[in-house]
Design a protein around this motif. Sequence first.
Motif, PDB file in Angstrom:
ATOM      1  N   THR A 112       0.662  -1.280  -0.010  1.00  0.00           N
ATOM      2  CA  THR A 112       0.040  -0.407   0.323  1.00  0.00           C
ATOM      3  C   THR A 112       1.328   1.098   0.038  1.00  0.00           C
ATOM      4  O   THR A 112       0.250   2.216  -0.920  1.00  0.00           O
ATOM      5  N   PHE A 113       2.193   1.179   0.883  1.00  0.00           N
ATOM      6  CA  PHE A 113       3.069   2.329   0.250  1.00  0.00           C
ATOM      7  C   PHE A 113       3.263   3.203  -1.208  1.00  0.00           C
ATOM      8  O   PHE A 113       3.606   4.315  -0.988  1.00  0.00           O
ATOM      9  N   PHE A 114       3.516   2.026  -1.672  1.00  0.00           N
ATOM     10  CA  PHE A 114       4.361   1.968  -2.631  1.00  0.00           C
ATOM     11  C   PHE A 114       3.207   2.658  -3.634  1.00  0.00           C
ATOM     12  O   PHE A 114       3.096   3.019  -4.688  1.00  0.00           O
ATOM     13  N   GLN A 115       1.979   1.438  -3.427  1.00  0.00           N
ATOM     14  CA  GLN A 115       0.900   1.475  -4.767  1.00  0.00           C
ATOM     15  C   GLN A 115       0.096   3.134  -3.976  1.00  0.00           C
ATOM     16  O   GLN A 115       0.322   4.041  -5.444  1.00  0.00           O
ATOM     17  N   THR A 116       0.335   4.066  -3.044  1.00  0.00           N
ATOM     18  CA  THR A 116      -0.201   5.073  -2.658  1.00  0.00           C
ATOM     19  C   THR A 116       0.577   6.040  -3.157  1.00  0.00           C
ATOM     20  O   THR A 116       0.346   7.367  -4.705  1.00  0.00           O
ATOM     21  N   VAL A 117       2.152   6.007  -3.767  1.00  0.00           N
ATOM     22  CA  VAL A 117       2.599   6.680  -4.155  1.00  0.00           C
ATOM     23  C   VAL A 117       2.920   6.345  -5.873  1.00  0.00           C
ATOM     24  O   VAL A 117       2.849   8.168  -6.226  1.00  0.00           O
ATOM     25  N   GLN A 118       3.200   5.606  -6.851  1.00  0.00           N
ATOM     26  CA  GLN A 118       1.996   5.412  -7.250  1.00  0.00           C
ATOM     27  C   GLN A 118       1.047   6.272  -8.267  1.00  0.00           C
ATOM     28  O   GLN A 118       1.123   6.577  -8.646  1.00  0.00           O
ATOM     29  N   ASN A 119       0.228   5.344  -7.461  1.00  0.00           N
ATOM     30  CA  ASN A 119      -1.287   6.570  -7.863  1.00  0.00           C
ATOM     31  C   ASN A 119      -1.278   8.084  -7.516  1.00  0.00           C
ATOM     32  O   ASN A 119      -1.741   8.889  -8.488  1.00  0.00           O
ATOM     33  N   HIS A 120      -0.208   8.576  -6.689  1.00  0.00           N
ATOM     34  CA  HIS A 120       0.122   9.898  -6.844  1.00  0.00           C
ATOM     35  C   HIS A 120       0.789  10.581  -7.464  1.00  0.00           C
ATOM     36  O   HIS A 120       0.368  11.263  -8.043  1.00  0.00           O
ATOM     37  N   LYS A 121       1.869   9.918  -8.551  1.00  0.00           N
ATOM     38  CA  LYS A 121       1.933  10.171  -9.230  1.00  0.00           C
ATOM     39  C   LYS A 121       1.774   9.783 -10.168  1.00  0.00           C
ATOM     40  O   LYS A 121       1.444  11.317 -11.820  1.00  0.00           O
ATOM     41  N   SER A 146      -1.283  10.302 -10.627  1.00  0.00           N
ATOM     42  CA  SER A 146      -2.515  11.877 -10.130  1.00  0.00           C
ATOM     43  C   SER A 146      -1.614  13.197 -11.005  1.00  0.00           C
ATOM     44  O   SER A 146      -2.343  14.050 -11.857  1.00  0.00           O
ATOM     45  N   MET A 147      -0.891  13.468 -10.575  1.00  0.00           N
ATOM     46  CA  MET A 147       0.309  14.447 -10.417  1.00  0.00           C
ATOM     47  C   MET A 147       0.175  14.489 -12.316  1.00  0.00           C
ATOM     48  O   MET A 147       0.430  15.250 -13.290  1.00  0.00           O
ATOM     49  N   THR A 148       0.597  13.753 -12.947  1.00  0.00           N
ATOM     50  CA  THR A 148       1.161  13.686 -14.254  1.00  0.00           C
ATOM     51  C   THR A 148      -0.330  13.699 -15.261  1.00  0.00           C
ATOM     52  O   THR A 148      -0.252  14.670 -16.222  1.00  0.00           O
ATOM     53  N   GLN A 149      -1.804  13.731 -14.792  1.00  0.00           N
ATOM     54  CA  GLN A 149      -2.469  13.988 -14.774  1.00  0.00           C
ATOM     55  C   GLN A 149      -2.848  15.575 -15.521  1.00  0.00           C
ATOM     56  O   GLN A 149      -3.585  16.330 -16.288  1.00  0.00           O
ATOM     57  N   LYS A 150      -2.859  16.134 -13.786  1.00  0.00           N
ATOM     58  CA  LYS A 150      -2.354  16.921 -13.869  1.00  0.00           C
ATOM     59  C   LYS A 150      -1.685  18.378 -14.926  1.00  0.00           C
ATOM     60  O   LYS A 150      -2.139  19.194 -15.140  1.00  0.00           O
ATOM     61  N   GLU A 151      -0.972  17.888 -14.709  1.00  0.00           N
ATOM     62  CA  GLU A 151       0.055  18.414 -15.639  1.00  0.00           C
ATOM     63  C   GLU A 151      -0.300  18.735 -16.671  1.00  0.00           C
ATOM     64  O   GLU A 151      -0.268  19.678 -17.865  1.00  0.00           O
ATOM     65  N   ASP A 152      -1.015  17.428 -17.459  1.00  0.00           N
ATOM     66  CA  ASP A 152      -1.067  17.484 -19.152  1.00  0.00           C
ATOM     67  C   ASP A 152      -2.309  18.027 -18.677  1.00  0.00           C
ATOM     68  O   ASP A 152      -2.518  18.855 -19.838  1.00  0.00           O
ATOM     69  N   TRP A 153      -3.263  18.244 -18.927  1.00  0.00           N
ATOM     70  CA  TRP A 153      -4.721  19.274 -17.868  1.00  0.00           C
ATOM     71  C   TRP A 153      -4.488  20.480 -18.483  1.00  0.00           C
ATOM     72  O   TRP A 153      -4.772  21.837 -18.827  1.00  0.00           O
ATOM     73  N   ILE A 154      -3.193  21.683 -17.478  1.00  0.00           N
ATOM     74  CA  ILE A 154      -2.627  22.379 -17.320  1.00  0.00           C
ATOM     75  C   ILE A 154      -1.581  22.752 -18.443  1.00  0.00           C
ATOM     76  O   ILE A 154      -2.130  23.913 -19.282  1.00  0.00           O
ATOM     77  N   LYS A 155      -1.219  21.731 -19.310  1.00  0.00           N
ATOM     78  CA  LYS A 155      -0.350  22.206 -20.221  1.00  0.00           C
ATOM     79  C   LYS A 155      -1.489  22.201 -21.083  1.00  0.00           C
ATOM     80  O   LYS A 155      -1.599  23.190 -22.626  1.00  0.00           O
ATOM     81  N   HIS A 156      -2.460  20.901 -21.556  1.00  0.00           N
ATOM     82  CA  HIS A 156      -3.606  21.548 -23.028  1.00  0.00           C
ATOM     83  C   HIS A 156      -4.598  22.695 -22.630  1.00  0.00           C
ATOM     84  O   HIS A 156      -4.611  23.824 -23.461  1.00  0.00           O
TER      85      HIS A 156
END
Length: 574
Positions: free
Chosen positions: A540-549, A551-561
């Motif tokens: 769960t510790f590492f899975q939460t990190v991957q989910n957070h990364k 989400s951050m990538t998706q937000k950055e893509d939205w901001i870029k678009h």
Amino acid sequence: MFGGAGRRKKDGESLSSVMQPDNPAKSGGASVTGFDPEGLERAAKAARELDASRNASSAIELIKTQEATKQHEASAKRAEMDAYSQQLRQQNIQAEAEEARKTLEAQTQHDRHRSEYKDELERKRQVDMLNAQKYMQDEQLKKQEEMVERQEAMRRKTAEIEAELRTRTELAKTRAEAEGRIRQERENHDLILEKVRLEASESRDTVLKAVSDGGKMLGEGLSSYLTDGEKLRNTAFMISLAAVGIYSAKTTAGIAGRFIEARLGKPSLVRETSRITMSQFFRSPISSTQRITGIGMQSQDALKGIVLEESLDSQLRKIAVSTAHTKKNKAPFRHLLLHGAPGTGKTMFAKGLAQHSGLEFAILTGGDIAPLGRDAVTEIHKLFEWAKTSRKGLLLFVDEADAFLQSRETSKISEDQRNALNAFLYRTGTESDQFMMVYASNQPSQFDGAVLDRIDEMVEFDLPGEHERRKMIAQYIEKYLLNPPGRWAKKVSTVDIGDDEIERVVKETEGFSGRAISKLAIAWQAAAYGTDGAILDQDTFFQTVQNHKKSMTQKEDWIKHAEERAHMLTEDRK
């Protein structure tokens, strides 16, 4: 003589037995199994001749010796053959052992290859099974989504049909009611006209009578009032006195309201402030009085709870010490610009700087000024008048300053925004020992030139490096997992999470800001609270990190678009 003859006869018999040929088939053509008399005669003859010889005894001894020698040689050869057989047997045993060893090694290697092949087949089967499960889950999810879409389409269609039926029903009902009223009015047309005519006649007579009576009474009263000089003087005095009272009360109330608002109120532009407002004063008068008078208040570290790179930390500490001494010596404050990526600690440092220096702070955002329109100029003047009333001095923090302080030459701004910017520049044009301006921006290049001219020092906040991320992760794990805030907050139990796992997270969070790391720790806490006993395991510790990364990538893509669309719209307008 008889003894010698007997002995010679005996020796002759033995000699003849010795001299007897081995192969009876060669003696005179006699049968192998039959008796051979010729051979016997020859043997007897040879015996007689031997008996007659002087060396008969020596010959017999020699023959015995030769026979013994042959027996010894045969025994030696037999022993040699036995040794050779033993050697061959040992060689065979060694060869068999070598063959057995090779066979065992081959069997072991075969078993290992077979085991590895079985493991490979098992892993492949597991992978195929997982892929099949994933495929089935995807198919099931797709079917569920299609079912939801069909249900949603059916619901919309049903709602449309119901709305259409409801509309038709309402129209039919309205049409029927209108037709009924029209038919009723047509049937009662004469009665209605007669009723209206009678009501109009009675109303006209009543109004004329009232006007006549009112005019008569008003004329008599006015005539009596105008002829009485004392009443005229009293009326004039009372009207003057009432006007003076109303004007005085209005003026006094306005002055008192502005005084109270300046001391205990808060301008509408200020989102957060450490100054005591009227509501706070009445809710907790003792603590508010202590904060106003400064009793029991101690100066704290300006960078408390903030993890920064070493050179930036040193620069900000020098600014904090300089600001504190500036306030003590009542010298003009220097204005700061804090620029860099979001979530890197700019607002936290501004609050810490105010508390360390003994200043009050107020926070406003540049995006709140533009919607005010014509009222923006008035609100800006109210803000700075309120800032001047601070007894301790005020640190005015403008977050997202580029949204309001954009260049007047390169950006197209409205007339109201231009007037508000001019009012802000007028208020910040000269040095002041009453307030200190701290601007925060992600895009300082958009600032107006006059605003940049008013900035005395600029500090860039970069994203945290590996060392800073390690300290932040340890700090937020301590804050949110091991010792969460709140009296009744439950502590999180970690399973198989040590220094190696923390170091791996430090590597994987490259590019994270301090705010992102704080949100990651809160996500760990939420994941643990979702289990019985608030347990956070390694998966769960590492899975939460991957989910957070992700989400951050998706937000950055939205901001870029969004930025690309905004740029395209700007180009189209040009």
